[in-house]
Design a protein around this motif. Structure first.
Motif, PDB file in Angstrom:
ATOM      1  N   GLY A 144      -6.544  16.822  -9.705  1.00 41.98           N
ATOM      2  CA  GLY A 144      -5.313  16.882  -8.920  1.00 41.98           C
ATOM      3  C   GLY A 144      -4.559  15.569  -9.014  1.00 41.98           C
ATOM      4  O   GLY A 144      -5.138  14.526  -9.311  1.00 41.98           O
ATOM      5  N   LEU A 145      -3.264  15.623  -8.772  1.00 40.48           N
ATOM      6  CA  LEU A 145      -2.408  14.442  -8.854  1.00 40.48           C
ATOM      7  C   LEU A 145      -1.620  14.245  -7.564  1.00 40.48           C
ATOM      8  O   LEU A 145      -1.447  15.181  -6.777  1.00 40.48           O
ATOM      9  N   ASP A 146      -1.149  13.029  -7.364  1.00 39.60           N
ATOM     10  CA  ASP A 146      -0.189  12.695  -6.298  1.00 39.60           C
ATOM     11  C   ASP A 146      -0.702  13.034  -4.903  1.00 39.60           C
ATOM     12  O   ASP A 146       0.038  13.516  -4.047  1.00 39.60           O
ATOM     13  N   ARG A 147      -1.981  12.776  -4.648  1.00 37.62           N
ATOM     14  CA  ARG A 147      -2.531  12.960  -3.305  1.00 37.62           C
ATOM     15  C   ARG A 147      -2.240  11.708  -2.480  1.00 37.62           C
ATOM     16  O   ARG A 147      -2.453  10.586  -2.955  1.00 37.62           O
ATOM     17  N   SER A 148      -1.780  11.870  -1.257  1.00 41.53           N
ATOM     18  CA  SER A 148      -1.424  10.722  -0.418  1.00 41.53           C
ATOM     19  C   SER A 148      -1.903  10.939   1.007  1.00 41.53           C
ATOM     20  O   SER A 148      -1.809  12.051   1.544  1.00 41.53           O
ATOM     21  N   PHE A 149      -2.445   9.879   1.599  1.00 47.76           N
ATOM     22  CA  PHE A 149      -2.868   9.916   3.000  1.00 47.76           C
ATOM     23  C   PHE A 149      -3.104   8.495   3.478  1.00 47.76           C
ATOM     24  O   PHE A 149      -2.869   7.530   2.734  1.00 47.76           O
ATOM     25  N   GLU A 150      -3.591   8.350   4.686  1.00 49.58           N
ATOM     26  CA  GLU A 150      -3.781   7.022   5.272  1.00 49.58           C
ATOM     27  C   GLU A 150      -5.149   6.917   5.906  1.00 49.58           C
ATOM     28  O   GLU A 150      -5.609   7.832   6.581  1.00 49.58           O
ATOM     29  N   ILE A 151      -5.854   5.823   5.617  1.00 52.38           N
ATOM     30  CA  ILE A 151      -7.082   5.464   6.310  1.00 52.38           C
ATOM     31  C   ILE A 151      -6.850   4.048   6.818  1.00 52.38           C
ATOM     32  O   ILE A 151      -6.901   3.104   6.034  1.00 52.38           O
ATOM     33  N   GLU A 152      -6.526   3.910   8.073  1.00 49.79           N
ATOM     34  CA  GLU A 152      -6.131   2.606   8.602  1.00 49.79           C
ATOM     35  C   GLU A 152      -7.147   1.532   8.239  1.00 49.79           C
ATOM     36  O   GLU A 152      -8.353   1.759   8.312  1.00 49.79           O
ATOM     37  N   PRO A 153      -6.677   0.362   7.788  1.00 47.88           N
ATOM     38  CA  PRO A 153      -5.276  -0.056   7.717  1.00 47.88           C
ATOM     39  C   PRO A 153      -4.618   0.226   6.364  1.00 47.88           C
ATOM     40  O   PRO A 153      -3.527  -0.254   6.110  1.00 47.88           O
TER      41      PRO A 153
END
Length: 383
Positions: free
Chosen positions: A180-189
């Motif tokens: 898969g491509l272009d996966r985005s998310f956040e794991i602070e910080p």
């Protein structure tokens, strides 16, 4: 920054390097695509001297999969820091190792172990604040041949190799594809954008290890996170998205008049002290110019830090995009204190536009616990 919501199945994801701490939730529709690959053991051998890391490797004779693995493992290392254990890889002939920021977070020095189980000391010369990338310089690995770096992005279906030290099992290799491509998310910080989703199994300790094109041997990405659902799904940061930042850290440290180090002994000459003091101030502005506020704040003395929190320090540069040190000089003002003066030019945003302002700055610099720190400072705008 808001998180991107992907799908309907709730999964937990963790940073997979040293400490493997922060847990968060993301939504993702995923396929059952994990395939366990055997761990391959290969023999150690010395690297050879070559120029700076290349961006492509079009060898006239195509290497076999086994040869690619054997050659790659010589440039992959295990990193031990205060946070635990992770992985990394040589990317240039200056002894610079790319890894994840969370692997070395909170450490200035780390232990680096090579394929032949030799241990060396490394210095963290660059670390991201929101981007999970760091660079460790290992002087003993200077001129060792680095891994070749891909100049193009991977595509779904490309065969890949994931190298590293999962769960402390060093020199492990797993295989798979870009799924898969272009996966985005956040794991602070940290904020992760445009990641590669991979089917090669990775877990705690893989963080910072290279994702390699199984056909060419070029580095495609940095293995960084895993979604814990059944077998788990891994994600890698594309090397093309962070290479410029990494190269800036390496270049800045190479050109700096001095790297902040422990004071070896009391017989240092006055000129060496002055040079180191100027180097610390120059590093301070280099960090600010790259928006690496964590590293800049770390150069401040304990009194300054106790009176100014990190949040307040960072807020002070909210409207500043670039800082250039135009002039610098130094003098000794006391037995254990130096004064560094200079002129800086700062690009500052005002009413939606950037203007360049110049300042006279003066800093008191001295040693704290064997390291040169900026103890106090003041600046005045030049009209």
């Amino acid at each position: 920054m808001s998180k991107r919501i992907w799908g309907t199945i709730v999964s937990s994801a963790i940073i997979i390097g040293a400490g493997a701490g922060g847990v968060f939730w993301i939504h993702e529709q995923v396929a059952d695509e994990l395939a366990i690959a055997p761990k391959l053991a290969v023999a150690s051998s010395k690297g050879t001297e070559k120029p700076e890391a290349s961006t492509t490797s079009n060898a006239s004779i195509k290497k076999t999969r086994k040869q690619i693995i054997e050659d790659s493992q010589k440039k992959v290392v295990t990193i031990e820091s205060g946070e635990g254990l992770g992985s990394g890889f040589l990317y240039n002939n200056k002894g610079d190792v790319i890894t994840n920021a969370h692997v070395v977070e909170g450490s200035k020095e780390v232990t680096v172990r090579t394929l032949d189980h030799q241990e060396y000391q490394g210095i963290v010369i660059g670390i991201g604040e929101e981007t999970d990338i760091a660079v460790v310089r290992v002087p003993d690995l200077v001129k060792i041949e680095p891994l070749p770096i891909s100049s193009t992005k991977a595509e779904v279906g490309d065969e890949i190799l994931a190298l590293g030290s999962p769960l402390g099992f060093e020199n492990t290799v797993t295989t798979g594809i870009i799924s898969g491509l272009d996966r985005s998310f956040e794991i602070e910080p940290y904020i992760y954008t445009n990641l590669y989703q991979i089917s090669a199994p990775i877990t705690n300790g893989n963080s910072g290890g290279p994702l390699i094109n199984a056909e060419t041997g070029e580095v495609l990405g940095i293995n960084s996170t895993v979604v814990k659902q059944e077998g788990g799904i891994g994600f890698s940061i594309p090397i093309t998205s962070v290479l410029k930042q990494v190269q800036q850290w390496s270049e800045r440290s190479s050109n700096a008049k001095s790297v902040q180090t422990a004071r070896d002994n009391s017989s240092q000459t006055s000129s060496a002290d002055l040079s180191e003091a100027e180097g610390v101030v120059a590093d301070f502005y280099s960090y600010l110019s790259m928006s690496d506020y964590v590293s800049a704040y770390a150069l401040l003395g304990s009194d300054w830090q106790s009176s100014t929190s990190y949040a307040k320090f960072r807020e002070g540069y909210t409207y500043t995009s670039d800082v250039t040190l135009e002039k610098i000089s130094s003098m000794r003002t006391a037995e254990d204190e130096l004064e560094v003066s200079g002129i800086i030019a700062a690009e500052e945003r005002k009413d939606g536009e950037y203007i360049t302002s110049r300042y006279n700055v003066t800093y008191q610099v001295g040693y704290e616990n064997g390291q040169m720190k900026i103890l106090h400072g003041q600046g005045k705008k030049i009209k």
